[in-house]
Design a protein around this motif. Sequence first.
Motif: not given
Length: 422
Positions: A253-278
């Motif tokens: 439940p905490i994870t579900k509301s972790l980025t509730k106020s963030w825009a989806s574009d920021s989520i996709w960009a951050m995810t792409c950068c983190l996976l490339c880092m991995n």
Amino acid sequence: HAGEARRTRHKERGRSSSRRRKATWKKLLWVKQSYADNYTDEETFLDHLQRNPRLQPYEFWPLVADSTVIVQHVCSVAIFVCCFSAIFTERVSPVSVVGTGTIGTVLGWALWDFWVGQDEAAAAKAAAGAAEAADGSSSAGSAGSAASADALRARDHAAVGLGVTGLAGGLAAPALAPAGGPSQGAGAGPGPGTGPGIYTLAGNAAPYCAEPALSSSSSSSSSSPSLSPRHQQRLATVKSAVIIVMGLLGLSPITKSLTKSWASDSIWAMTCCLLCMNVALFDYSGGIGTKFPAPLATNAAVMASTVLASRLPSTTHVFSLTLFSIEVFALFPVFRRHLRHVSWRGHLGLTVVLVGAAAGATGATVSGGRWRAALAGVVLGAPLAMLGMGACSWWLIGLQKYKNEIHGPWDPARPVIRRRWD
């Protein structure tokens, strides 16, 4: 006459000093010479020049074989992204995804446990042979004790190869709970499970590792002294899995509301950068002696999965995706490197399965879930993967001609550090 004698003495002193300067210069600071301490001999300065002394020329086919490790990891990342896309668009049930992964993890852990048993049996046999040889003579006794110590050391090394003892302290807070547990780790999608790294995430001891396992094995032996060490470790693994799954359910439940106020574009960009880092920071060395491979890369992948899980609609979706990400990024790499150590054919077979699964999942994701596109992706995936592996191998071989590493007497001395003390 006195002036002439004085001039003669000055000339003789000049000649003797020039003779001393013409003496052979030695690279010895403790020898008294007529040269300055920072003197550089122009004639012998470049005699010991070395270019690329540690250069090892690459060969094409061994390089292609080594690139399969990179292909496996990239395919695992692609499979995870495709699974998230299918869950996000509600084309696939999250329970089916995590259920398949969990079954694969349990099977992979059972296979890993079988491998560990074989390694222990071989180490015990070698130790017994060394002990018998030690009874023959005193000289053989010293050699046998050394051999038995090496055998025990090899047994511990083989047993701790898949222990991921350091993960609990290195993962991000939302990812601490899901990071280990035997029944929750699974292979990347359709591939074999990765359960081997199970002992680490719950903070329990790594399997058959003497030092980290003191606390857990002592508590287990006090509670159930009739069980063997391997059965105690299995019991501790099941206990860790239950604790981690329950903790992950509480954090969902905490994870579900972790980025509730963030825009989806920021989520996709951050995810792409983190996976490339991995992908960039992952440990592709293939050794099985490390406690856990590439903690920074694993943390980046788990954080990416946590951010993606916060975009899902329910806690069930969040729990399933987070657990599946732990199976793919934390447990599966440990299983892959141990499989490569045990069976090269199995490693190649797993590579083919992952390439086909990643290509098919990518085709289905791009086309919106059409099975014909998935089949086309499977057909095109293998040739494209082979082409990429071959092209990158030739490119790396071609880059070796530009390597120009110079070593010489001007380099500072490198200290020799003893890793083992008698």
